[in-house]
Enzyme design. Structure first.
Site, short mmCIF file in Angstrom:
data_model
loop_
_atom_site.label_atom_id
_atom_site.label_comp_id
_atom_site.label_asym_id
_atom_site.label_seq_id
_atom_site.Cartn_x
_atom_site.Cartn_y
_atom_site.Cartn_z
N LYS A 178 -15.93 33.63 85.46
CA LYS A 178 -15.65 32.21 85.69
C LYS A 178 -16.95 31.51 85.99
CE LYS A 178 -13.06 28.62 86.27
NZ LYS A 178 -13.90 27.99 85.20
N GLN A 225 -23.25 32.67 90.56
CA GLN A 225 -21.81 32.44 90.46
C GLN A 225 -21.00 33.62 90.98
OE1 GLN A 225 -21.22 29.30 88.43
NE2 GLN A 225 -19.40 29.29 89.70
N LYS A 279 -21.59 32.51 83.22
CA LYS A 279 -22.16 31.18 82.95
C LYS A 279 -22.56 31.12 81.49
CE LYS A 279 -23.27 27.40 85.25
NZ LYS A 279 -22.68 26.87 86.50
N GLY A 316 -17.30 22.96 83.21
CA GLY A 316 -18.47 22.11 83.01
C GLY A 316 -19.64 22.49 83.91
N ASP A 317 -20.77 21.90 83.62
CA ASP A 317 -21.98 21.97 84.44
C ASP A 317 -22.84 20.81 83.91
OD1 ASP A 317 -23.40 23.97 86.49
OD2 ASP A 317 -24.96 23.34 85.09
N THR A 351 -16.73 19.29 93.43
CA THR A 351 -18.01 19.87 93.86
C THR A 351 -18.67 18.96 94.89
OG1 THR A 351 -18.22 20.82 91.65
CG2 THR A 351 -20.17 20.87 93.06
N ASN A 400 -22.09 14.18 87.97
CA ASN A 400 -20.79 14.47 88.56
C ASN A 400 -20.88 14.83 90.04
OD1 ASN A 400 -18.87 17.04 89.19
ND2 ASN A 400 -17.76 15.44 88.11
N SER A 407 -11.47 24.83 90.34
CA SER A 407 -11.18 25.39 89.02
C SER A 407 -10.17 26.53 89.14
CB SER A 407 -12.46 25.94 88.37
OG SER A 407 -13.22 24.91 87.77
P1 NDP Z 1 -24.48 16.15 85.41
O1 NDP Z 1 -24.93 16.42 84.03
O2 NDP Z 1 -23.23 15.39 85.62
O3 NDP Z 1 -25.63 15.40 86.23
C1 NDP Z 1 -26.88 15.97 86.40
C2 NDP Z 1 -27.76 14.98 87.13
O4 NDP Z 1 -28.97 15.63 87.50
C3 NDP Z 1 -28.16 13.78 86.29
O5 NDP Z 1 -28.35 12.67 87.09
C4 NDP Z 1 -29.47 14.27 85.65
O6 NDP Z 1 -30.33 13.21 85.27
C5 NDP Z 1 -30.08 15.05 86.79
N1 NDP Z 1 -30.92 16.12 86.22
C6 NDP Z 1 -30.51 17.16 85.47
N2 NDP Z 1 -31.55 17.93 85.07
C7 NDP Z 1 -32.63 17.33 85.56
C8 NDP Z 1 -33.99 17.65 85.48
N3 NDP Z 1 -34.46 18.73 84.81
N4 NDP Z 1 -34.84 16.81 86.15
C9 NDP Z 1 -34.37 15.74 86.83
N5 NDP Z 1 -33.08 15.39 86.93
C10 NDP Z 1 -32.23 16.18 86.30
O7 NDP Z 1 -24.40 17.59 86.12
P2 NDP Z 1 -23.62 18.00 87.45
O8 NDP Z 1 -23.60 16.89 88.40
O9 NDP Z 1 -22.36 18.64 87.03
O10 NDP Z 1 -24.57 19.17 88.00
C11 NDP Z 1 -25.61 18.93 88.92
C12 NDP Z 1 -25.97 20.23 89.62
O11 NDP Z 1 -24.82 20.72 90.32
C13 NDP Z 1 -26.41 21.37 88.70
O12 NDP Z 1 -27.35 22.16 89.40
C14 NDP Z 1 -25.13 22.18 88.53
O13 NDP Z 1 -25.39 23.52 88.20
C15 NDP Z 1 -24.55 22.06 89.93
N6 NDP Z 1 -23.12 22.32 90.06
C16 NDP Z 1 -22.21 21.63 89.31
C17 NDP Z 1 -20.87 21.86 89.48
C18 NDP Z 1 -19.83 21.09 88.75
O14 NDP Z 1 -18.65 21.30 89.03
N7 NDP Z 1 -20.19 20.17 87.86
C19 NDP Z 1 -20.39 22.89 90.42
C20 NDP Z 1 -21.43 23.49 91.23
C21 NDP Z 1 -22.74 23.21 91.02
P3 NDP Z 1 -30.52 12.90 83.70
O15 NDP Z 1 -29.20 12.33 83.28
O16 NDP Z 1 -31.63 11.92 83.68
O17 NDP Z 1 -30.84 14.20 83.04
O1 2IT Z 2 -21.94 26.00 89.19
C1 2IT Z 2 -20.70 25.92 89.26
O2 2IT Z 2 -20.05 26.46 90.16
C2 2IT Z 2 -20.00 25.15 88.23
N1 2IT Z 2 -20.66 24.57 87.36
C3 2IT Z 2 -18.50 25.10 88.21
C4 2IT Z 2 -17.93 26.32 87.55
C5 2IT Z 2 -16.44 26.29 87.31
O3 2IT Z 2 -15.99 27.26 86.69
O4 2IT Z 2 -15.73 25.38 87.74
#
Ligand code: NDP
Ligand code: 2IT
Length: 447
Positions: free
Chosen positions: A93, A114, A129, A168-169, A213, A244, A379
């Site tokens: 997952k 993860q 992943k 998603g991520d 998250t 997100n 999830s």
């Molecule tokens: P999104 O794509 O929705 O948003 C990512 C954000 O981070 C954007 O604002 C993006 O800016 C910025 N960003 C991404 N990469 C870079 C970079 N290399 N340098 C600067 N800014 C950056 O992703 P999420 O919000 O889903 O994910 C954010 C973090 O949270 C990640 O580390 C992800 O692994 C983690 N995460 C997500 C989960 C989920 O459920 N979605 C669960 C647990 C952890 P820009 O648009 O300009 O690239």
């Molecule tokens: O990093 C994370 O935990 C996620 N991107 C969410 C993974 C999931 O299966 O909901």
């Protein structure tokens, strides 16, 4: 203990040797291995049965070609990945990341994290992943759809409700999950809701998954604050990113009485002393998919191109963008500016040096595998609803999430206490996450 440390050093050398050039994976593995010395001392059986060694080797790694056609009719080529890391506790997952920086080392670091995160939730999910080096920025809806369809045309044979359940991520949200699910359904001729999570509410999704998250990270922070007799009331919070996780962390901070005064994207950051206007931020980011300067311009807030959002003084820092975005210099500045809480909404956003500085300065620090586990936990709740063909209310699901986050918080602290590092959430999260999965691996034999 010295013997345990030497054993773990040897295991880490093997990780380096077997995975050359995968620096993010090395970093993630090192952090966990460094925490395990007291466990190995107490439980040599984990070394004898090669549990740690096996944990560092993915069960399966899939790399595939993803060709697709852009709007001009040109053929584009990307690389797809799915690393099925560990299935001792349940089906693999974990999310899918679409970002040009994606390569095997990133997918392996995320998959490795993860395993422990999913174990910490207490729910029946293994760790995996995936993703692609595809860059969604500036692509039309049609291009995104064709990319997702091509990606799934290979991925479908490796996933399933009982096998591997992506979500998603970075770069993968509700729109992408829709296109991926549509193609899976078409190829397999099965309405197998439990094969993906993060689905829309009318086609098998769960309430609260979109928010989970960010909300979960703030629930975790709330527990940290309560432990110190404090609350969000009057606290200035800085969030990095505006995706997100950042958006829904901001929403929950505001609901709990704090003020988010800055957020960012990869083009720069905004400072909005009145507090971020969430309706506008969501419109700019979720609907218009625009850059963060558009928010600043329409809101009359300050936009700083480039630069570091960690220059903004705050009580609480919530890194919610990407790995290694908060380094020692940033940590130093935050500490000097009086920050007393840091919780990782992103995966591994703080460098090891930054984490050390926080710890030395007495800053309460929550590692991502604990603080951001609310997304994957919800999830798993989505999978429960899919399995029973049921759907739960928003309030009920949010209560479940909040209970899960409190449980993770308390388990981290209890485990840190038990293993001689009171108050240390990093040690607590690594050890508690490890023990549950390690015991399952022992029970399942050498597989
Ligand atoms: P999104 O794509 O929705 O948003 C990512 C954000 O981070 C954007 O604002 C993006 O800016 C910025 N960003 C991404 N990469 C870079 C970079 N290399 N340098 C600067 N800014 C950056 O992703 P999420 O919000 O889903 O994910 C954010 C973090 O949270 C990640 O580390 C992800 O692994 C983690 N995460 C997500 C989960 C989920 O459920 N979605 C669960 C647990 C952890 P820009 O648009 O300009 O690239
Ligand atoms: O990093 C994370 O935990 C996620 N991107 C969410 C993974 C999931 O299966 O909901």
């Amino acid at each position: 203990m010295a013997h345990a440390e030497a054993t773990l050093d040897t295991l880490y050398s093997e990780v380096l040797r077997r995975n050359p050039g995968e620096t993010e994976f090395h970093q993630a593995a090192k952090e966990v291995l460094e925490s395990l010395a007291p466990v190995v001392t107490k439980h040599p059986e984990y070394v004898d049965a090669a549990v740690i060694r096996r944990l560092c080797e993915p069960e399966r790694q899939i790399i595939f070609r993803v060709p697709w056609q852009d709007d001009n009719g040109n053929v584009q080529l990307n690389r797809g990945f799915r690393v099925e890391f560990n299935s001792a506790l349940g089906p693999y997952k974990g999310g899918l990341r679409f970002h040009p920086s994606v390569y095997l080392g990133i997918v392996k670091f995320l998959g490795f994290e993860q395993i422990f995160k999913n174990s910490l939730t207490g729910l029946p999910i293994g760790g995996g992943k995936g993703g692609s080096d595809f860059d969604p920025k500036g692509r039309s809806d049609g291009e995104i759809m064709r990319f997702c369809q091509s990606f799934m045309t290979e991925l479908y044979r490796h996933i399933g409700e009982y096998t591997d359940v992506p979500a998603g991520d970075i770069g993968v949200g509700g729109r992408e999950i829709g296109y991926l699910f549509g193609q899976y359904k078409r190829i397999t001729n099965r309405y197998e809701s439990g094969v993906l999570t993060g689905k829309g509410l009318t086609w098998g999704g769960s309430q609260v998954r979109t928010e989970a998250t960010g909300y979960g990270a703030v629930f975790f922070l709330d527990e940290m604050l309560k432990t110190r007799g404090q609350s969000f009331d009057g606290k200035r919070v800085v969030v990095s990113g505006s995706g997100n996780v950042a958006v829904y962390a901001t929403e929950k901070v505001e609901q709990l009485g704090g003020t988010v005064i800055a957020c960012s994207d990869s083009s720069g950051y905004v400072v909005d002393e009145k507090g971020i206007d969430l309706a506008l931020l969501k419109d700019v980011k979720e609907t218009r998919r625009a850059r963060i300067d558009v928010y600043a311009e329409e809101r009359g807030a300050i936009f700083v191109p480039g630069g570091s959002v960690w220059d903004v003084p705050c009580d609480i820092a919530l890194p919610c963008a990407t790995q290694n975005e908060l380094d020692a210099d940033s940590a130093d500045r935050l500490i000097k500016n009086g920050t007393s809480y840091v919780a990782e909404g992103a995966n591994m956003p703080c460098t090891p040096d930054a984490v050390r500085l926080f710890s030395d300065a007495g800053v309460a620090f929550a590692p991502g595998k604990a603080a951001n586990a609310g997304g994957v936990a919800t999830s798993a709740l989505e999978m429960q609803q899919n399995a029973s063909r049921d759907s739960w209310s928003f309030d009920y699901t949010q209560d479940r999430l909040s209970d899960i986050m409190r449980g993770i918080h308390d388990r981290c602290l209890e485990t840190a206490d038990e293993y001689g590092s009171p108050g240390d959430y990093v040690t607590g999260a690594n050890i508690a996450g490890f023990i549950r999965v390690a015991n399952a691996m022992l029970a399942l034999g050498v597989v």
